[in-house]
Design a protein around this motif. Structure first.
Motif, PDB file in Angstrom:
ATOM      1  N   LYS A  13       0.826  -1.157  -0.060  1.00 26.67           N
ATOM      2  CA  LYS A  13       0.122  -0.080  -0.029  1.00 26.67           C
ATOM      3  C   LYS A  13       0.850   1.198  -0.154  1.00 26.67           C
ATOM      4  N   ASN A  14       0.360   2.236  -0.179  1.00 29.81           N
ATOM      5  CA  ASN A  14       1.105   3.761  -0.135  1.00 29.81           C
ATOM      6  C   ASN A  14       0.547   4.820   0.602  1.00 29.81           C
ATOM      7  N   SER A  15      -0.383   4.355   1.952  1.00 33.30           N
ATOM      8  CA  SER A  15      -0.808   5.509   2.502  1.00 33.30           C
ATOM      9  C   SER A  15      -0.618   4.676   3.959  1.00 33.30           C
ATOM     10  N   TYR A  16      -0.017   5.589   4.907  1.00 34.41           N
ATOM     11  CA  TYR A  16       0.821   5.128   5.963  1.00 34.41           C
ATOM     12  C   TYR A  16       0.324   6.278   7.304  1.00 34.41           C
TER      13      TYR A  16
ATOM     14  N   LYS B 213       3.772  -2.315  12.665  1.00 38.36           N
ATOM     15  CA  LYS B 213       2.654  -1.560  12.766  1.00 38.36           C
ATOM     16  C   LYS B 213       2.286  -0.628  11.495  1.00 38.36           C
ATOM     17  N   GLY B 214       3.288  -0.864  10.668  1.00 38.51           N
ATOM     18  CA  GLY B 214       2.866  -0.110   9.365  1.00 38.51           C
ATOM     19  C   GLY B 214       2.867   1.445   9.636  1.00 38.51           C
ATOM     20  N   PHE B 215       3.923   2.019  10.222  1.00 41.06           N
ATOM     21  CA  PHE B 215       4.118   3.383  10.150  1.00 41.06           C
ATOM     22  C   PHE B 215       5.470   3.859   9.400  1.00 41.06           C
ATOM     23  N   VAL B 216       5.293   5.164   8.729  1.00 43.12           N
ATOM     24  CA  VAL B 216       6.543   5.734   8.363  1.00 43.12           C
ATOM     25  C   VAL B 216       6.984   6.770   9.393  1.00 43.12           C
ATOM     26  N   ILE B 217       8.673   6.721   9.312  1.00 41.79           N
ATOM     27  CA  ILE B 217       9.160   7.462  10.644  1.00 41.79           C
ATOM     28  C   ILE B 217       9.909   8.932   9.657  1.00 41.79           C
ATOM     29  N   ILE B 218       9.535   9.976  10.336  1.00 41.69           N
ATOM     30  CA  ILE B 218      10.330  11.075   9.940  1.00 41.69           C
ATOM     31  C   ILE B 218      10.929  11.720  11.169  1.00 41.69           C
TER      32      ILE B 218
END
Length: 245
Positions: free
Chosen positions: A61-64, A92-97
């Protein structure tokens, strides 16, 4: 020689992945460092670390949801994101910044420092998110913040400044007073070390008291520690984020 080759082939079939790292103990997402430009003279090139979970690299998928991690004073983003946090992102399917804001005394004395997101650094984080989405073909569905020390000041104030953008926030050992004057629909996990300096404990008490009086969802916890982050604090923070995702 032939029997050795045969043996290796058999072992590759038996093992989950011959030579591959265990995804439960080793992060296997995509990470890197990028940068944006800002108008703040001390942060003209603002670097940020990013981590994209393995589900994204596999094209699922591409929305996180996004976990924005703000380190302590002038801390590097890549140093603040631990292996355990990357594993959390994978699971958990998070992106991190994690931006690498730079503190400057002149900025601080004029209340222009990055700890005040309504001045410039909040817009800088939003610009980072936009840049990250465009560069990686990933969209952010919701925003979570985790900050330590100076980063806790930023995280708390960002939620007060733009509560409509924020889902939950974990903040540890904030050195600045953050005032809540009205209800906001953001969940907070606020902590401090019992052996930290008195002014940080006072800031912790003031925020927790005002949040509770306004009916805001807040969990407050003190740890048997000083100002430094503990493993327990960070794990409790990730558990808190997971519960509100």
């Amino acid at each position: 020689m032939r029997w050795i080759v045969v043996y290796l082939l058999i072992m590759c079939l038996i093992l989950p992945a011959c030579g591959a790292s265990d995804p439960t103990t080793n992060p296997n997402g995509n990470e890197g460092i990028a940068s944006i430009r800002t108008n703040n003279y001390a942060n003209q090139q603002l670097d940020y670390f990013y981590y994209i979970p393995s589900t994204a690299t596999e094209g699922q998928k591409n929305s996180y949801p996004l976990l924005a991690m703000i380190p302590g004073l002038s801390g590097r983003g890549e140093s603040f994101v631990s292996k355990e946090t990357k594993l959390f992102a994978d699971t958990k399917g998070f992106v991190i910044i994690a931006p690498s804001f730079v503190w400057d005394e002149e900025n601080w004395n004029s209340n222009q420092s990055y700890q005040y997101p309504s001045v410039w650094s909040g817009d800088a984080l939003l610009k980072i998110i936009d840049h990250f989405e465009k560069q990686n073909d990933v969209s952010v569905s919701s925003l979570y913040l985790l900050g330590y020390s100076a980063g806790a000041q930023f995280a708390l104030r960002f939620c007060v400044w733009k509560p409509e953008l924020c889902t939950a926030c974990a903040a540890h050992g904030s050195g600045g007073s953050v005032f809540l004057r009205e209800y906001i629909d953001v969940a907070f996990f606020v902590t401090v070390g019992k052996k930290d300096q008195d002014f940080r404990i006072s800031n912790y008490n003031s925020f927790c008291s005002s949040a509770k009086s306004l009916g805001i969802d807040v969990e407050c916890r003190q740890y048997d520690a000083g100002h430094g982050r503990t493993t327990e604090q960070m794990q409790d923070s990730l558990n808190f984020i997971a519960r509100h995702s």
